[in-house]
Design an enzyme around this catalytic site. Sequence first.
Site, PDB file in Angstrom:
ATOM      1  N   TYR A  21      -8.384   5.083 -25.197  1.00  0.00           N
ATOM      2  CA  TYR A  21      -6.928   5.100 -25.330  1.00  0.00           C
ATOM      3  C   TYR A  21      -6.313   5.964 -24.225  1.00  0.00           C
ATOM      4  O   TYR A  21      -5.349   5.564 -23.574  1.00  0.00           O
ATOM      5  CB  TYR A  21      -6.537   5.617 -26.719  1.00  0.00           C
ATOM      6  CG  TYR A  21      -5.057   5.754 -26.915  1.00  0.00           C
ATOM      7  CD1 TYR A  21      -4.233   4.635 -27.015  1.00  0.00           C
ATOM      8  CD2 TYR A  21      -4.457   7.012 -26.995  1.00  0.00           C
ATOM      9  CE1 TYR A  21      -2.862   4.757 -27.193  1.00  0.00           C
ATOM     10  CE2 TYR A  21      -3.096   7.144 -27.171  1.00  0.00           C
ATOM     11  CZ  TYR A  21      -2.299   6.021 -27.260  1.00  0.00           C
ATOM     12  OH  TYR A  21      -0.940   6.160 -27.422  1.00  0.00           O
ATOM     13  N   GLU A  43       3.052   5.407 -33.899  1.00  0.00           N
ATOM     14  CA  GLU A  43       3.577   6.778 -33.871  1.00  0.00           C
ATOM     15  C   GLU A  43       4.241   7.123 -35.194  1.00  0.00           C
ATOM     16  O   GLU A  43       4.146   8.265 -35.662  1.00  0.00           O
ATOM     17  CB  GLU A  43       4.545   6.967 -32.704  1.00  0.00           C
ATOM     18  CG  GLU A  43       3.904   6.877 -31.332  1.00  0.00           C
ATOM     19  CD  GLU A  43       2.812   7.901 -31.059  1.00  0.00           C
ATOM     20  OE1 GLU A  43       2.715   8.924 -31.779  1.00  0.00           O
ATOM     21  OE2 GLU A  43       2.040   7.688 -30.110  1.00  0.00           O
ATOM     22  N   TRP A  51      -3.762  11.924 -34.499  1.00  0.00           N
ATOM     23  CA  TRP A  51      -3.750  10.662 -33.767  1.00  0.00           C
ATOM     24  C   TRP A  51      -5.089   9.946 -33.940  1.00  0.00           C
ATOM     25  O   TRP A  51      -5.142   8.726 -34.024  1.00  0.00           O
ATOM     26  CB  TRP A  51      -3.428  10.878 -32.294  1.00  0.00           C
ATOM     27  CG  TRP A  51      -3.418   9.589 -31.554  1.00  0.00           C
ATOM     28  CD1 TRP A  51      -4.279   9.191 -30.580  1.00  0.00           C
ATOM     29  CD2 TRP A  51      -2.518   8.484 -31.746  1.00  0.00           C
ATOM     30  NE1 TRP A  51      -3.972   7.918 -30.161  1.00  0.00           N
ATOM     31  CE2 TRP A  51      -2.893   7.461 -30.863  1.00  0.00           C
ATOM     32  CE3 TRP A  51      -1.437   8.260 -32.600  1.00  0.00           C
ATOM     33  CZ2 TRP A  51      -2.231   6.239 -30.797  1.00  0.00           C
ATOM     34  CZ3 TRP A  51      -0.781   7.046 -32.533  1.00  0.00           C
ATOM     35  CH2 TRP A  51      -1.174   6.048 -31.635  1.00  0.00           C
TER      36      TRP A  51
END
Length: 191
Positions: A21, A43, A51
């Site tokens: 990522y 998000e 995350w």
Amino acid sequence: MSVERQRCAWGETDNALMQQYHDEEWGRPSHDSRHLFELLSLEIMQAGLSWQTVLNKRAAFKTAFANFDYRQVQQMTPEIPVLLQNPQIIRNRLKVTAIINNANTIAKLADRGEDFDHYVWAFVKNHPIQHHITSHAEVPNTTDLAKRMGKQMKKDGFSFTGPVVIYSFMQAAGLVNDHETSCFVYQLLEK
């Protein structure tokens, strides 16, 4: 013989998804409305969580939310009870509802002839903001621009667009470049 690439501090991890990522997606300017909707949705899901948790569930989110096709997601209100029973995703009613609401808002923009890509990028005048971060500790959790953007998005019908969520979205979508200056991705984006 492989050459070691220097990454942002958070990208130096044994988690292959996080590293991929970082290397291939985060901070790279995205102009694909479907992808932007996905990033905003992720998000929103991440708020209050790590995350890594969201990234580990990304494939399940794509399945649950029709690969973030906003036209399909906008029809999912009747499926909220089913989504809230899905153990593969984060089952937070406010977040799930916000994603569906945001799909509706994006669809309304599109129906008026405004692409979500153009809507989002107008906030930065269609050019990524190049920050010059030397240490991850310098990265803010929000900015005045993110606060203004979040307020405008809320006014335009979006949900869950607080300043921290919006700044994280701006970072993810490449509206701002918060890669550390020593990171190989920063070097690519500066060119």
